[in-house]
Enzyme design. Structure first.
Site, PDB file in Angstrom:
ATOM      1  N   ARG A   1     -10.156 -11.557   2.094  1.00 14.17           N
ATOM      2  CA  ARG A   1     -11.028 -12.612   1.565  1.00 14.17           C
ATOM      3  C   ARG A   1     -10.349 -13.973   1.617  1.00 14.17           C
ATOM      4  O   ARG A   1     -11.013 -15.002   1.653  1.00 14.17           O
ATOM      5  CB  ARG A   1     -11.473 -12.237   0.141  1.00 14.17           C
ATOM      6  CG  ARG A   1     -10.362 -12.156  -0.855  1.00 14.17           C
ATOM      7  CD  ARG A   1     -10.761 -11.383  -2.101  1.00 14.17           C
ATOM      8  NE  ARG A   1     -10.806  -9.948  -1.864  1.00 14.17           N
ATOM      9  CZ  ARG A   1     -11.176  -9.050  -2.765  1.00 14.17           C
ATOM     10  NH1 ARG A   1     -11.549  -9.439  -3.981  1.00 14.17           N
ATOM     11  NH2 ARG A   1     -11.180  -7.759  -2.478  1.00 14.17           N
TER      12      ARG A   1
ATOM     13  N   LYS B   1       0.834  -1.200   0.000  1.00  6.11           N
ATOM     14  CA  LYS B   1       0.000   0.000   0.000  1.00  6.11           C
ATOM     15  C   LYS B   1       0.870   1.253   0.000  1.00  6.11           C
ATOM     16  O   LYS B   1       2.023   1.195   0.448  1.00  6.11           O
ATOM     17  CB  LYS B   1      -0.865   0.024   1.283  1.00  6.11           C
ATOM     18  CG  LYS B   1      -1.995  -0.978   1.307  1.00  6.11           C
ATOM     19  CD  LYS B   1      -2.758  -0.860   2.628  1.00  6.11           C
ATOM     20  CE  LYS B   1      -3.877  -1.879   2.711  1.00  6.11           C
ATOM     21  NZ  LYS B   1      -4.953  -1.681   1.731  1.00  6.11           N
TER      22      LYS B   1
HETATM   23  N1  BES Z   1      -8.101  -3.853   4.579  1.00 12.14           N
HETATM   24  C1  BES Z   1      -8.261  -3.442   3.235  1.00 12.14           C
HETATM   25  C2  BES Z   1      -9.564  -2.674   2.993  1.00 12.14           C
HETATM   26  C3  BES Z   1      -9.694  -1.328   3.664  1.00 12.14           C
HETATM   27  C4  BES Z   1      -9.335  -0.188   2.996  1.00 12.14           C
HETATM   28  C5  BES Z   1     -10.212  -1.235   4.938  1.00 12.14           C
HETATM   29  C6  BES Z   1      -9.480   1.041   3.615  1.00 12.14           C
HETATM   30  C7  BES Z   1     -10.351  -0.002   5.554  1.00 12.14           C
HETATM   31  C8  BES Z   1      -9.987   1.148   4.890  1.00 12.14           C
HETATM   32  C9  BES Z   1      -8.264  -4.649   2.326  1.00 12.14           C
HETATM   33  O1  BES Z   1      -7.458  -5.704   2.724  1.00 12.14           O
HETATM   34  C10 BES Z   1      -7.744  -4.201   1.009  1.00 12.14           C
HETATM   35  O2  BES Z   1      -6.610  -3.815   0.931  1.00 12.14           O
HETATM   36  N2  BES Z   1      -8.571  -4.282  -0.028  1.00 12.14           N
HETATM   37  C11 BES Z   1      -8.198  -3.899  -1.329  1.00 12.14           C
HETATM   38  C12 BES Z   1      -8.712  -4.932  -2.298  1.00 12.14           C
HETATM   39  C13 BES Z   1      -8.156  -4.805  -3.692  1.00 12.14           C
HETATM   40  C14 BES Z   1      -6.669  -5.048  -3.693  1.00 12.14           C
HETATM   41  C15 BES Z   1      -8.859  -5.797  -4.583  1.00 12.14           C
HETATM   42  C16 BES Z   1      -8.798  -2.530  -1.603  1.00 12.14           C
HETATM   43  O3  BES Z   1      -9.907  -2.258  -1.140  1.00 12.14           O
HETATM   44  O4  BES Z   1      -8.148  -1.738  -2.261  1.00 12.14           O
HETATM   45 MN    MN Z   2      -5.463  -5.488   2.066  1.00 15.80          MN
END
Ligand code: BES
Ligand code: MN
Ligand code: ZN
Length: 499
Positions: A352, A278
Site C-alpha cells: 500500500r 515474514k
Molecule cells: N504481499 C503480501 C500479501 C500476500 C500474502 C500476497 C500472501 C500473497 C499471498 C503483503 O505485502 C503483506 O504482507 N500483507 C500483510 C499486511 C499486514 C502486515 C497488514 C498481510 O496480508 O499479512
Molecule cells: Mn508484505
C-alpha cells in the site's frame, strides 16, 4: 503451439488425434459425432453405451481408430450437461484434452467446433477453445537443464472448418493468440525467481514492450524518485541493495485529447516483510508479489497488439522489501508523494505504501479511470479463498464494467465494501494515516488506505493475492503463476471501445 484453420471435414481428416466434444445429456449422437461414429463402425457409441465415457466436464477418453478413419485416434472430451454449458467449461475441456494428448507425446491434433454452441457468440466460442488450449499447455522451463530432451510439447492444433466460417475463426484465433501471449508474458515474469526478476529486469521487460507501435516507456530511477518526493516507495526500497524503479508505459491508441485509462500494478519483486519479517515457511512464494505489475504490463502489450483505439498508461512501482541496517522501521513516519504523512506500523504492509505514491502520481494524468492490481493482503485469501479477486472502489459504474468483463473471462471477482466506518481504522495518532489497521477486515483497511491517495477519477482496486499463484493444477491454469487479471482487463478495455 500453432493453431491453423483448414478446410475439410473432421471425420476425413488425417491427424494423430481428432478431438470431439460431447455433452453428458445428449440422448443420441448427431452431426459430426454421428458421422465419425458411423465411419468408425460405432467406436464412440460403444464407449458411451458401455458407460466408459459419460462426457462429464473435462472427462477424456482416447480411442484408436485402427484404420477405420484417416485419423489415428479419437480423443473424446466431455462438456458436462448442456444446460450448464459455459465458455469456462469449453476452456477447461480443451485445456484438459490438450494436456492429455501432450502427455501421450502427441504433437499434433485436429478438431472442429460447433460455432452455434452459444448463439451470437461465435467469436467467443472459438476464442475460448484457443485460449483454453494455449493456457492449459503453458510450462515454465527456462531453469530446467537436466532431461530437457524429455520435455513434451504440442506443436500444432488444426481447426477443421467450412470455408464460409474462416474469417470469424481466424480473427478469433488471432485475438486469442495476442491475449494468451500477454498471459504467458505475465506468467513468465511471475514464475521467475526474484534473483532473476529484479526491479531493473522488470524495467528492461517494459522497454521491450515499448518496441511496439504507439508504445513508449520511461523508467524513473532512485535519484529521480528522490527529487520527486516518492518517499513511500523509497522507504520500502531502503532495505534492499536492488535499485527501485518506477516504470511508466504509455500506449497512444486513442485521440490525443482522450483521457487515458491508468493501470497501476504492484511490482514487489520480493517481499520478505522487511523488519516485520515474514515466517520462513512459504516465503519463497513472495517472489510473486509483482504479479499485479506483470499483469498490467501484459495488458498494455495486448492492447497495443490488438490496436485498441484507447489511451492507456501503466504505472509500476518496482522494488524489493528487505530487512537490513538501512531498512525502514516500524514507527517511522514518511511524507508520501501526495504530501500526506504515513506512520509505518508494519513494514510488511509495504504494498500500500508503494501504491500510495503510484496512485497519487496517476492522478496527474487526469485519467478516465484508475485501476490498480496488487497481491496486497493475505486477508483477501482468508475472506474469499485462493481463486477470487477482491474488488473495492469508489465508482459503481467502473465496478460494473469489471464485473461484466469477469463474466466473460471466467475470472472470479467479488466486491467487498469500503464504507466510511472502515476509514477510522487507518487513522494515525501522530500522522495522517497508519499503514496497518488492527486484525479485522485487512483487505478493506488496505483499500481504505489506498483510497486516500487516489484523486477524483473513478477508481477500482483489485486484490489478486489469492489467484495470482496456484499450488495445484487448475483447469487451464497449470500449477504456478496464473497471469490473472490480464484477460479480465483486456476484456474490460475491449468493452470500452465498443461503447
Ligand atoms: N504481499 C503480501 C500479501 C500476500 C500474502 C500476497 C500472501 C500473497 C499471498 C503483503 O505485502 C503483506 O504482507 N500483507 C500483510 C499486511 C499486514 C502486515 C497488514 C498481510 O496480508 O499479512
Ligand atoms: Mn508484505
Ligand atoms: Zn507484499
Amino acid at each position: 503451439m500453432k493453431i491453423f484453420v483448414k478446410k475439410g471435414v473432421l471425420a476425413d481428416t488425417k491427424s494423430q488425434a481428432i478431438i470431439l466434444t460431447l455433452f453428458e445429456d445428449s440422448k443420441k449422437l448427431t452431426g459430426m459425432a454421428l458421422e465419425i461414429d458411423q465411419k468408425s463402425n460405432g467406436l464412440i457409441s460403444e464407449m458411451i453405451s458401455n458407460g466408459d465415457f459419460e462426457a462429464k466436464p473435462s472427462q477424456i477418453s482416447v480411442i484408436y481408430t485402427r484404420g477405420s478413419l484417416p485419423a489415428k485416434r479419437i480423443a473424446l472430451v466431455g462438456l458436462g450437461k448442456h444446460s450448464e454449458f459455459s465458455l469456462e467449461k469449453l476452456r477447461a475441456a480443451f485445456a484438459s484434452v490438450m494436456r492429455h494428448l501432450r502427455n501421450l507425446n502427441i504433437k499434433e491434433a485436429a478438431t472442429s467446433i460447433n460455432l452455434n454452441l452459444i448463439p451470437r457468440k461465435k467469436d467467443q466460442v472459438i476464442q475460448a477453445v484457443a485460449e483454453g488450449s494455449l493456457l492449459g499447455l503453458y510450462q515454465y522451463t527456462p531453469f530446467k537443464t537436466v532431461g530437457r530432451e524429455d520435455l513434451k510439447e504440442m506443436d500444432q492444433l488444426n481447426i477443421i472448418a467450412n470455408e464460409k466460417d474462416f474469417s470469424v475463426i481466424e480473427s478469433a484465433i488471432k485475438k486469442a493468440r495476442i491475449i494468451t501471449q500477454a498471459v504467458y508474458f505475465a506468467r513468465d515474469l511471475v514464475s521467475a525467481p526474484s534473483n532473476e526478476m529484479t526491479p531493473s529486469i522488470m524495467a528492461q521487460k517494459a522497454r521491450e514492450i515499448a518496441r511496439r507501435k504507439n508504445v513508449s516507456c520511461q523508467v524513473l530511477d532512485k535519484d529521480k524518485m528522490k527529487e520527486m518526493g516518492m518517499n513511500a516507495l523509497l522507504a520500502v526500497a531502503s532495505g534492499s541493495n536492488e535499485e527501485p524503479k518506477f516504470i511508466i508505459l504509455e500506449y497512444a491508441g486513442g485521440k490525443k485529447s482522450e483521457a487515458p485509462v491508468v493501470l497501476v500494478g504492484k511490482g514487489l519483486t520480493f517481499d520478505s516483510g522487511g523488519i516485520s519479517i515474514k515466517p520462513a515457511d512459504k516465503m519463497d512464494e513472495m517472489k510473486t508479489d509483482m504479479s499485479g505489475g506483470a499483469a498490467v504490463m501484459g495488458v498494455i502489450m495486448a492492447a497495443a497488439d490488438l490496436q485498441l483505439p484507447l489511451n492507456i498508461t501503466v504505472l509500476i512501482p518496482a522494488t524489493e522489501n528487505m530487512p537490513s541496517g538501512t531498512a525502514y522501521k516500524p514507527g517511522d513516519i514518511i511524507k508520501s508523494y501526495s504530501g500526506k504523512t504515513i506512520e509505518v506500523l508494519n513494514t510488511d504492509a509495504e504494498g500500500r505504501l508503494i501504491l500510495a505514491d503510484a496512485l497519487a502520481y496517476a492522478s496527474e494524468f487526469k485519467p478516465a479511470a484508475v485501476i490498480d492490481v496488487a497481491t496486497l493482503t493475505g486477508a483477501c485469501i482468508v475472506a474469499l479463498g485462493d481463486d477470487v479477486i477482491g474488488m473495492l472502489g469508489t465508482d459503481d459504474k467502473l465496478k460494473k464494467e469489471i464485473d461484466k468483463a469477469a463474466q466473460t473471462t471466467g475470472e472470479l471477482v467479488w466486491e467487498l465494501p469500503l464504507w466510511e466506518s472502515y476509514h477510522e481504522l487507518i487513522k494515525s495518532d501522530i500522522a495522517d494515516y497508519k499503514n496497518s489497521g488492527s486484525r479485522v477486515a485487512g483487505t478493506i483497511t488496505a483499500a481504505a488506505f489506498l483510497s486516500k491517495f487516489v484523486g477524483d477519477s473513478p477508481w477500482v482496486h483489485l486484490d489478486i493475492a489469492g489467484p495470482s499463484w496456484t499450488n495445484k493444477d487448475k483447469t487451464y491454469i497449470p500449477k504456478g503463476a496464473s497471469g490473472v487479471a490480464v484477460r479480465l482487463l483486456v476484456e474490460f478495455l475491449r468493452n470500452r471501445v465498443q461503447k
